[in-house]
Design an enzyme around this catalytic site. Structure first.
Site, PDB file in Angstrom:
ATOM      1  N   GLU A  47       0.861  -1.336  -0.059  1.00 38.47           N
ATOM      2  CA  GLU A  47       0.069   0.107  -0.079  1.00 38.47           C
ATOM      3  C   GLU A  47       0.716   1.367   0.035  1.00 38.47           C
ATOM      4  OE1 GLU A  47      -3.153  -0.401   3.001  1.00 38.47           O
ATOM      5  OE2 GLU A  47      -3.449   1.774   3.007  1.00 38.47           O
ATOM      6  N   ASP A  58      -5.894  10.410  10.008  1.00 44.32           N
ATOM      7  CA  ASP A  58      -4.647   9.879  10.287  1.00 44.32           C
ATOM      8  C   ASP A  58      -4.182  10.552  11.684  1.00 44.32           C
ATOM      9  OD1 ASP A  58      -3.626   7.952   8.338  1.00 44.32           O
ATOM     10  OD2 ASP A  58      -3.860   9.769   7.181  1.00 44.32           O
TER      11      ASP A  58
END
Ligand code: PLP
Lengths: 266, 403
Positions: A47, A58
C-alpha cells in the site's frame, strides 16, 4: 484474474492470511525500496500513501510521515511516476484523500494510477454516498476501489459496502484515527465477523494493527491485515528497507504459523 | 442607478438561488456533501434527522428564541453610522452582533447546536476555534447547559488570541493546542474531527461556521439567519425603500454572511461578502474537498491545501462554506477582498467616527465599504446594511503590537 481482488482471493484460497504493509510515498529518496522489501518479506499487496496536507483520519505517525514527504517535494504525480519504474509482482494499492483525486479529475487520476501499475485505491474520506463517480472511473481504469467499513456502520450499510467494494473490504478496526496501539480493538474483530457474514470479498483489518500478535488475532475473524503506522514509526525513526522489511517478515512468519494451526479455520 | 440588476434579473435569480434547503445529498449546486470517514457517517445522518425534527418543533424554536432573547441579548441593534455615512455620502447601517453575549454572532449558532446536542442526549461539546470567539461561545453554552467543552485551537492562534484562551479556561472549557500544519484554524478543524471520531457517542461536534459535512452548512446558516431576519425587519423601519441597496458581511467560513444574506436573498439587495486577501477562497480558491465538504479552497496544483494568512485569526481559513460557492457561481452574491492595512484603517475609523471598537474580522466588511463608497461599485447615495460580526476586545493585544 490479475485484478487486486483476483489476486487476494486466490491467495486466500490457498489458505494464506493476507498481509498488506504500507509506506508513505516520497518519505525518502529510496522509498520504493521499502516496497521491494515488503514484497520480499511476503506481502500479498503493498500500500502506497499519497501524502495530503490535511489527513483527517490519520494519527500523529502518518501525519508526520505525510508532512515529511511533502516537505521533500512529494506530489501524487511524482510518486506515481516513481512507482511506475518499480519492478514488483505483488499488487499495488494507493491510499489517499479525496482532494488529491478531485483536483486532477477522477478520470485523469484513475488513468494515472493504471499507468503506474496500481490495481487498488483507498480513499478514507469518501464514504458510500459520495463514492459513485469514483467507483465508475476506477472500474473503467481497471482499478479496484476499496470501500471502508467502521464499527459504527449499520448492518444495512455493511451489506451495501460489501456489495460495492472492490478488491477487498477495509475494516476500520476502531472508532479513531490510524496509529500504533497496544492492543487490537475488540470492535475490529466484531466488525470483521459482521462483514464476513455479509460478503465473500476478502476482509482486511486495519488501524492499530501494530504487532505480529495483533495480525494473528485479526486473522482469526478477518482474511488479513493492513499495517501502516507501526511500520512508518520505524521509517520515521530511521529504519531502512531491510529493517522494516524484517518487521513485515516477522508478521508473515507468525501469520503463516497461525494459519497452519487447526484452530485457525472455522 | 443600474436598475436592470435590481429589478428583473434579480427577481429571476432569487427564485433560482434562494437560500433554501440543500438537496438530499446535502448539495448547494455542486457544493457541499458529506465527505467524512465512514465512522462519522452515522453521526452526520443522525444529526440531519435530529435537526430537521427540532427545527420543525415549535417547543425547540421557543426554547432557542427565549435563550437568544434573555441570555444572548437579542435582537441586537441596527445602528445608523451617522458620521461615517455623512463622510462617505451613503446611508450606512450597522447590525450590531458585537453587542450579543460573548461579543460576536457565534453565540447564535452555538446556542442552537448546544440545545440540539442536549436534546440528542450528548454530554460534551467539541469545537474548533480560530479567533477564539467560537470557542468562547461554545464554552459559554456548555457552562449554561451543564455540559463539558473541549476546544481545539492552533498554537499560532493561541499566541495571538491569549485573552480568549484565558476566557475559555474561566468558563471551564479545556483548550487543546494544535501544533500540526499551519497551527491555525484549518488544523484545529482537522484535530477536532479526529477527536470526534473517537468520541462520537457522547460528544457533539459544534462546528463554528457554515462548513463541514451536511447538515452543518445548512444548520449553521439556519441558526444564524436570525441576524438577517432581524436586520430585514429593522431595515424596513429605518429605510424609506424598505430594503437596503447593499448588504455586506465579512467571510471566513461564512456564517455571519450566510445568516445575514438569508434575510435579504429574496430582495433586490446586492449581497457582498468580504474576504481577507490572504484567505480568499472565493476569489483565489479552486474546487476541492476538505473538512467534509466540497467547495472552493486555496490549494496548489497537486491538491495540497495552502495556508491562509490574515491579520485576523477568524478569517485565516483556506476554505469557504459551500453555499457561498454556490451563490458566487449563480452571481447572486459577489465576493471581494481587502488587505490587512485596509482592515487596520477600518478599525481605527470606526472607533473614531462612531465610538465602536469592532473585531478585525468584522472590519473587513467595513474596509470594503470605505474603499468602494463613491465609486461605481458602491455609488454615492446608496443604502448599505453591514453586519458587524463582533467586538474588538480580543484583538487589543495584537493592535497594541501593531501600533
Ligand atoms: C467576530 C468574528 N467575525 C467573523 C468571523 C468569521 O466567521 P464566519 O465567516 O463564519 O462568520 C469570526 C470567526 O472567528 C469572528 O470571530
Amino acid at each position: 484474474m490479475n485484478t487486486l481482488e483476483g489476486r487476494l482471493r486466490s491467495a486466500r484460497h490457498q489458505g494464506r492470511k493476507l498481509l498488506a504493509p504500507y509506506v508513505t510515498g516520497g518519505i525518502s529518496d529510496d522509498w520504493t525500496r521499502y516496497l521491494a522489501a515488503y514484497q520480499d518479506a511476503g506481502a500479498d499487496a503493498v500500500e502506497i500513501g499519497l501524502p495530503f496536507s490535511d489527513p483527517m483520519l490519520d494519527g500523529g505517525t502518518i501525519q508526520e510521515a505525510s508532512d515529511r514527504a511533502l516537505a521533500r517535494g512529494a506530489s501524487a504525480d511524482r510518486i506515481l511516476a516513481e512507482l511506475a519504474e518499480v519492478d514488483l509482482t505483488v499488487p499495488r494499492v494507493v491510499m489517499t484523500y479525496t482532494n488529491l483525486v478531485v483536483r486532477q479529475g477522477v478520470e485523469t487520476f484513475c488513468g494515472k494510477l493504471r499507468d503506474a501499475g496500481v490495481s487498488g485505491l483507498i480513499v478514507p474520506d469518501l464514504p458510500l454516498g459520495e463514492s459513485g463517480e469514483l467507483e465508475g472511473a476506477a472500474a473503467a481504469s481497471g482499478v479496484d476501489l476499496v470501500l471502508l467499513a467502521a464499527p459504527s456502520t449499520s448492518p444495512e450499510r455493511l451489506r451495501e459496502i460489501g456489495e460495492r467494494s472492490r478488491g477487498f473490504v477495509y475494516a476500520v478496526s476502531l472508532m479513531g484515527t490510524t496509529g500504533e496501539r497496544d492492543q487490537l480493538a475488540e470492535s475490529g474483530l466484531a466488525l470483521a465477523r459482521a462483514l464476513k457474514a455479509v460478503t465473500d470479498r476478502p476482509v482486511l483489518l486495519g488501524f492499530g494493527v501494530s504487532r505480529p500478535a495483533h495480525a494473528v488475532q485479526a486473522c482469526r475473524t478477518g482474511d488479513g491485515v493492513v499495517v501502516a503506522s507501526a511500520l512508518m514509526r520505524r521509517v520515521i525513526d530511521g529504519a531502512g528497507p531491510a529493517e522494516v522489511g524484517a518487521d513485515v517478515d516477522a508478521m508473515r512468519t507468525e501469520l503463516d504459523r497461525s494459519a497452519d494451526e487447526p484452530t485457525g479455520s472455522p | 442607478m443600474d436598475t436592470s440588476l435590481v429589478g428583473d434579473s434579480h427577481g429571476g435569480i432569487v427564485a433560482a438561488a434562494g437560500m433554501r434547503e440543500p438537496s438530499d445529498t446535502g448539495r448547494f449546486g455542486d457544493y457541499g456533501g458529506q465527505f467524512v470517514p465512514e465512522s462519522l457517517v452515522p453521526a452526520c445522518v443522525a444529526l440531519d434527522r435530529e435537526f430537521r425534527q427540532a427545527w420543525a418543533d415549535p417547543r425547540f424554536r421557543q426554547q432557542l428564541e427565549r435563550l437568544l432573547a434573555v441570555y444572548a441579548g437579542r435582537p441586537t441593534a441596527l445602528t445608523p453610522a451617522w458620521r461615517l455615512s455623512a463622510e462617505l455620502g451613503i446611508t450606512l447601517l450597522l447590525k450590531r452582533e458585537d453587542l450579543a453575549h460573548t461579543g460576536s454572532h457565534k453565540i447564535n449558532n452555538v446556542l442552537g447546536q448546544a440545545l440540539l446536542a442536549r436534546r440528542m442526549g450528548k454530554t460534551r461539546l467539541i469545537a474548533e476555534t480560530g479567533a477564539g470567539q467560537h470557542g468562547v461561545a461554545t464554552a459559554t453554552a456548555a457552562a449554561l447547559l451543564g455540559m463539558s467543552a473541549t476546544v481545539f485551537m492552533g498554537e499560532r492562534d493561541i499566541e495571538r488570541q491569549a485573552l480568549n484562551v484565558f476566557r475559555m479556561g474561566m468558563l471551564g472549557a479545556e483548550v487543546v493546542p494544535v501544533g500540526s500544519g499551519s497551527r491555525t484554524l484549518k488544523d484545529a478543524c482537522n484535530e477536532a474531527m479526529r477527536h470526534w471520531v473517537g468520541a462520537v457517542d457522547e460528544a457533539h461536534y459544534c462546528i463554528g461556521s457554515v462548513m463541514g459535512p451536511h447538515p452543518y452548512p445548512w444548520m449553521v446558516r439556519e441558526f444564524q439567519r436570525v441576524i438577517g431576519d432581524e436586520a430585514r425587519a429593522q431595515c424596513a423601519a429605518e429605510l424609506t425603500a424598505g430594503t437596503p441597496d447593499f448588504v455586506v458581511a465579512c467571510v471566513g467560513g461564512g456564517s455571519n454572511a450566510a445568516g445575514t444574506f438569508a434575510g435579504f436573498v429574496d430582495t433586490p439587495a446586492r449581497l457582498i461578502g468580504v474576504e481577507a486577501e490572504g484567505g480568499a477562497a472565493m476569489t483565489f480558491g479552486a474546487n476541492g474537498v476538505l473538512h467534509g465538504y466540497r467547495s472552493k479552497f486555496l490549494q496548489d496544483e497537486h491538491g495540497q491545501v495552502r495556508e491562509a494568512h490574515s491579520i485576523s485569526a477568524g478569517l485565516d481559513y483556506p476554505g469557504v462554506g459551500p453555499e457561498h460557492a454556490h451563490l458566487g457561481d449563480l452571481g447572486r452574491a459577489r465576493y471581494v477582498t481587502v488587505s490587512d492595512e485596509e482592515v487596520l484603517d477600518a478599525v481605527n475609523r470606526l472607533c473614531r467616527a462612531e465610538g465602536i471598537f469592532c473585531a478585525l474580522e468584522s472590519a473587513h466588511a467595513l474596509a470594503w465599504v470605505l474603499r468602494a463608497a463613491g465609486s461605481a461599485e458602491l455609488p454615492t447615495g446608496s443604502t448599505v446594511m453591514l453586519t458587524l460580526s463582533g467586538r474588538g476586545d480580543k484583538d487589543m493585544p495584537a493592535l497594541m503590537e501593531a501600533s
